[in-house]
Design a protein around this motif. Structure first.
Motif: not given
Length: 612
Positions: A106-120, A127-137
């Motif tokens: 339904t909606k993405v509330e917020s996104v943020a990059f790590s300082p090294s840009e390796k993670y998001l 309606d989702d209420c979950r946090i995910f961590v992604w490897n950008v590369e």
């Protein structure tokens, strides 16, 4: 359509979604502003205003983050209930999609990059209420967790120096997260029984303190190591309407943007304002890079300001509509102006200027349609409260026709002699009004439609007009004897109509994607042209010489047609939302299109006007 079409050249764009929290960004290259408009992300070069677009979302952008070096942009969107809302990571240099991440609902509330840009890190909505961590590369999901134990999480913020730490906050929730061994572990912050709605988080470079803006108008300082409240200030002199955005400076001072429109530089010791300026509306974005003399601010009502840091001298650089543009009107004798209506506002713009020249507001009602009187000295407007209002070009109210229609006025037009106004209403009736020097009277009520009149156009001799309605009928009205002359029905829901300048033909568009030419005298179908890509047309407008017309609809593109050939000659890039209105100003060779996201697009008209 079987013929080669040429892209339209964009001349200017007016619009910015200021309701997206922290949506206005200054790229680290210091050359571009980045901001959302509908489903687009706009890249605007500061030096000359050149525009580029990141087009990949299917619905309105809800959040944006720019990586530390500026190599990547991440954006999330809203979607319909039950559908996935993707996050897109963009390659800034190539202006392409690096990866599309589909997991939130339904909606993405917020996104943020790590300082090294390796993670998001990405945060889903209510309606989702979950946090995910992604490897950008690698573009892979690393881990996930529930965003909060109670309340609703609204924002995530990464540490400026540490890839293993970020924070989240919202309504009754404030957490510091540790990212270790491909897991994220939350720790609740103890706020000494203070219940706050956290709207923005800033973390100091040394990761010792976390500054949390609240809807109560104060700032909580959290000791990151102990996860406890250190201080909450200012005490009595809180910011009215809460704090929407914070920026932590290297000096330790804070830039604060409030819901009352105050932008302040606050002392690091007690958070009291050292310097401040009152802007017109609630501040939602501060685009600032340390060491620069200037910075940018965005407001909830779509204004953009440029400010000088040393004295907070504010320059308004652009304005816009915050909701769908209902109508666009062009004056008859000049090509330098146009007017728009959206929500409770009517605005007048000068071609080539990003700020409105006149703004008329009628609180708590909506404007559905506008038109210039033929002398271009006033604007008539149709309102949801059932009133017709006529305004002078300085914004003064000249005439109000009270209770013109029981269910709101939905369409309006004026005769060339300036003596009559024709209006259509939500109940489907047509009213003809005579304007007197300081009064008005109704000449005739015409009955034909059973549902709201959605479009009304005058014939050039003022003896006839044509309307379409959501009842599915197109009616040609005799304005001499005041009766329906032709009633047209076909297998579509008509949305819009226009006369050919010679007055013998009309052109309709509707929900079936067909452009249909009709004979006015007999009401017969002369020609049909179908554009399967558009699906639903919302607007049509024809040049004064009758050689070309333009359409716009739910494929988000403006199209220029050759009238005699019935073929599309030019087509625009898609807008960020459905097109609601299209107009041609051939004197200045400008096309105007407006969209549901409040955007106003100005295009160069590709054909020379006839000299006849």
């Amino acid at each position: 359509m079987g013929s080669k079409t040429i892209p339209l050249e964009l001349d200017a764009l007016i619009g910015f979604n200021g309701q997206v929290p922290f949506g206005l960004k200054l790229h680290p290259d210091m050359k571009h502003l980045i901001y959302p408009l509908g489903s687009f992300i706009v890249l605007k070069r500061i030096e000359d205003g050149k525009l580029e677009f990141l087009d990949g979302h299917s619905n309105n952008v809800s959040c944006i983050s720019v990586s530390k070096s500026g190599s990547y942009i991440a954006s999330g969107q809203v979607n319909f209930m039950g559908f996935q809302a993707p996050v897109i990571i963009w390659n800034y240099a190539e202006r392409t999609i690096h990866v599309e991440l589909r997991i939130h609902n339904t909606k993405v509330e917020s996104v943020a990059f790590s300082p090294s840009e390796k993670y998001l890190v990405t945060l889903g909505g209510k309606d989702d209420c979950r946090i995910f961590v992604w490897n950008v590369e690698t573009k892979q999901l690393i881990c996930r967790n529930k965003a909060s134990a109670q309340g609703h999480c609204l924002v995530v913020e990464y540490s400026k120096t540490d890839d293993t730490m970020f924070a989240s906050g919202g309504s009754l929730t404030l957490r510091v997260w540790e990212f270790v061994n491909e897991r994220i572990l939350p720790t609740e912050c103890w706020t000494n029984m203070l219940k706050r709605y956290v709207s923005c988080i800033e973390i100091s470079d040394d990761n010792r303190y976390m500054y949390c803006a609240t809807s109560s108008g104060d700032i909580m300082t959290i000791d990151v190591k102990g996860k406890v409240l250190s201080i909450c200030a200012p005490g009595k002199a809180k910011f009215n309407h809460g704090i929407n955005v914070l920026k932590l400076l290297e000096s330790g001072d804070l830039l604060v943007g409030s819901g009352s429109g105050i932008l302040a530089l606050c002392s690091k010791t007690n958070f009291k304002p050292v310097r401040e300026v009152q802007l017109e509306n609630a501040v939602t974005s501060i685009a600032f890079i340390e060491g620069e003399e200037q910075f940018y601010v965005g407001t909830e009502e779509t204004q953009m300001y440029r400010l000088r840091f040393k004295d907070f001298a504010a320059e308004l650089i652009s304005t816009g509509h915050r909701s769908s543009v209902k109508d666009v009107a062009l004056p008859h004798a000049t090509s330098k102006l146009f007017a728009t209506c959206s929500g409770e506002e009517v605005r007048v713009w000068m071609v080539g200027k990003p700020k409105d020249q006149l703004r008329i507001t009628v609180p708590n009602v909506s404007c559905n349609a506008i038109d210039f009187m033929h002398d271009d000295c006033s604007i008539i407007s149709a309102w949801s409260d059932g009133n017709i209002r006529r305004f002078g070009m300085k914004g003064q109210l000249m005439v109000v026709i009270n209770n013109a229609h029981r269910q709101g006025v939905t369409a309006i037009a004026a005769t060339k002699d300036g003596k009559r106004i024709i209006s259509g209403g939500g109940e489907g009736k047509m009213h003809v009004w005579e304007l007197l020097p300081h009064a008005y009277k109704i000449l005739r009520i015409m009955v034909g439609h059973r549902k709201p009149v959605s479009c009304l156009k005058m014939k050039s001799d003022d003896k006839e007009c044509v309307t379409v309605s959501s009842d599915g009928f197109c009616i040609i009205w005799d304005l001499v004897d005041f009766h329906p002359r032709q009633k047209i029905k076909t297998d579509t829901l008509f949305r819009t109509v226009c006369y050919h300048p010679d007055g013998y033909q009309i052109v309709t568009c509707g929900t079936d994607g067909k452009v249909i030419y009709w004979d006015v005298l007999g009401g017969t179908n002369i020609r049909e042209r179908e554009d399967t890509e558009t699906g639903v047309y919302n607007s049509i407008h024809i040049t004064k010489d009758g050689n070309h017309f333009v359409t716009g609809g739910e494929d988000k593109r403006m199209k220029v047609w050759d009238y005699m050939q019935g073929k599309i000659t030019h087509i625009s890039i898609p807008a960020g939302a459905n097109i609601t209105c299209t107009r041609i100003c051939t004197l200045n060779r400008i096309l105007v299109s407006a969209s549901e996201d409040g955007g106003i697009w100005l295009w160069k008209f590709p054909h020379l006007a006839s000299s006849s």
